[in-house]
Design a protein around this motif. Sequence first.
Motif, mmCIF file in Angstrom:
data_model
loop_
_atom_site.group_PDB
_atom_site.id
_atom_site.type_symbol
_atom_site.label_atom_id
_atom_site.label_comp_id
_atom_site.label_asym_id
_atom_site.label_seq_id
_atom_site.Cartn_x
_atom_site.Cartn_y
_atom_site.Cartn_z
ATOM 1 N N LEU A 67 40.682 35.557 35.201
ATOM 2 C CA LEU A 67 41.026 36.299 33.996
ATOM 3 C C LEU A 67 42.181 35.613 33.285
ATOM 4 C CD1 LEU A 67 41.018 39.959 35.393
ATOM 5 C CD2 LEU A 67 39.131 38.747 34.279
ATOM 6 N N SER A 75 37.889 37.641 30.428
ATOM 7 C CA SER A 75 37.262 36.944 31.543
ATOM 8 C C SER A 75 36.932 35.503 31.179
ATOM 9 C CB SER A 75 35.985 37.673 31.971
ATOM 10 O OG SER A 75 35.317 36.949 32.989
ATOM 11 N N SER A 97 35.481 42.318 30.384
ATOM 12 C CA SER A 97 36.886 42.027 30.687
ATOM 13 C C SER A 97 37.694 43.317 30.792
ATOM 14 C CB SER A 97 37.497 41.144 29.592
ATOM 15 O OG SER A 97 36.802 39.938 29.453
#
Length: 521
Positions: A398, A340, A334
């Motif tokens: 995200l 994520s 992420s």
Amino acid sequence: MTGEADLVTTLLARAAAEPHRVSVRDHRGRSVTYGELGTDLTAVAAHLTTHGLVRGDGVLLAVRPSPRAVAAALGVVLAGGVVVVADPGAGQALLDVRRRTAPVRAAVADTVVHAATRRPFSTVLARLPATSGLQLPDLSAPGLVHVVTGPRLPGVPRSATRWEHLTRSSTAPGVGDPARDALVVFTSGSTAAPRAVVHTLASLSAGVHAAVSALGLDAGAVVHTDQLMIGLPSLVAGAVWSLPPVTASPAAWLRQAGWESATHAYAVPAKVLAAATHGLPPSVRHVAMGGAPVLPATVRRLARLAPGVDVRALYGLTEALPVAVATGAEVLASPIARTSLGRPLPGVLVRIDAPGSDGVGEIVVRAPQARHRLAGERPDDEVRTGDLGELLPDGTLLLAGRAKNMIIRGQTNIYPELVEPLLLERLSEHVRDCALVGVPHPVTGDERVVLAVVPVRGVTERLAREASRLVHRAWPALADEAWRPDDVVVVESVPRRGRSGALDLEALRALVTDGRVGTAP
């Protein structure tokens, strides 16, 4: 749905084909086969139909998680009824559903629910700390058809039929139109009143089949979870559902997983980490988490505690479950200030509404597993999640935070959910809970950022000063400087709501404005 049979038809077919295979086993080692599950749900459907339930009638369900709860819910659907989950926290929303959405004609409940609403049990429960605030559903409406399960207790209606006395039948009514209402379940956030979410048989079944795919379930799996929306996919996949009590301690949760040689485990991140601290059984090779953001810090810690375990992070909500799934590696990759969620599942369309200059906006979902509508409102093809997110060019979704929890300070948007777990991980020896909240200026509307922390050793003036120093010293390694709190306030507890433990924003704002302790240097 996307071509699969509805979940009730699927389970009845499995019950007929493999009647002796174990479907569910509880914490006391009691097993229910697929055949017994099919017989029970057919008996519930036949009983309700015989006693006048017609298509579209509501049936209150107040049965603790158990094989009987599964059979009761699916039996109601098989009879053409609508399962109305009698959530103790639903309050007025439950009354509104009974009056305007699904006329309630029957109730399936544990005997303790009936007994606990009447004296002397209600008086005893009110005195106990664990149950003093419990609001049990009112099942006293006249004319209801009652089915009860559990020990004989006072307060149960005389007309009630005990579960053991339901007439078993080999014939079942047809499931009917999958587009009809099948489930009303309640959801609420940190500030909103509970809302009644209406799922059709089609949307509920689509969600179950999507979860089977997302978690990689098959007939060889033993799935350890107390969550119905993971247990149902386990049954549809032909797996064994190892069902612990919702109140199980981490040690008890682990013991049962070991006894059952569980291959898969699912829980909220905090529960998974608490269990993993004691050591996961070697049979558990797949761990799935959901119900709260699964952050890189969570995956890193789990990797240290249980190396080699396959990790999956499920993203979804009551109104659309699941939406996306991320592997542990995807969560670890992420970008800064995001986590994520992986890519949306097949058939799920996601858009970002009104994105800002940073690409962040509200996540809006359209999917076969999305709810049909909110009770009292018109059907809507889209679900506004209330979550803030960003969609990358490769399709990765995200998460930035909750729209209602977002704090606006000047030109900066601060997402508390992305920094609070990092702070807890970094300062775990000193802090056992924390929450960021924005306190609006009465004139400008700009928000002052306050961090409430609960120290491990209790509240004292010395610990208040120490907590402030610890937070500000650790901050550069946790989050952007623009997110640094203006004040650090030490409190005895962070106010939270209901069984989900959702942050109560209004109560927290009131708490932190009573007196600020530490301030940013």
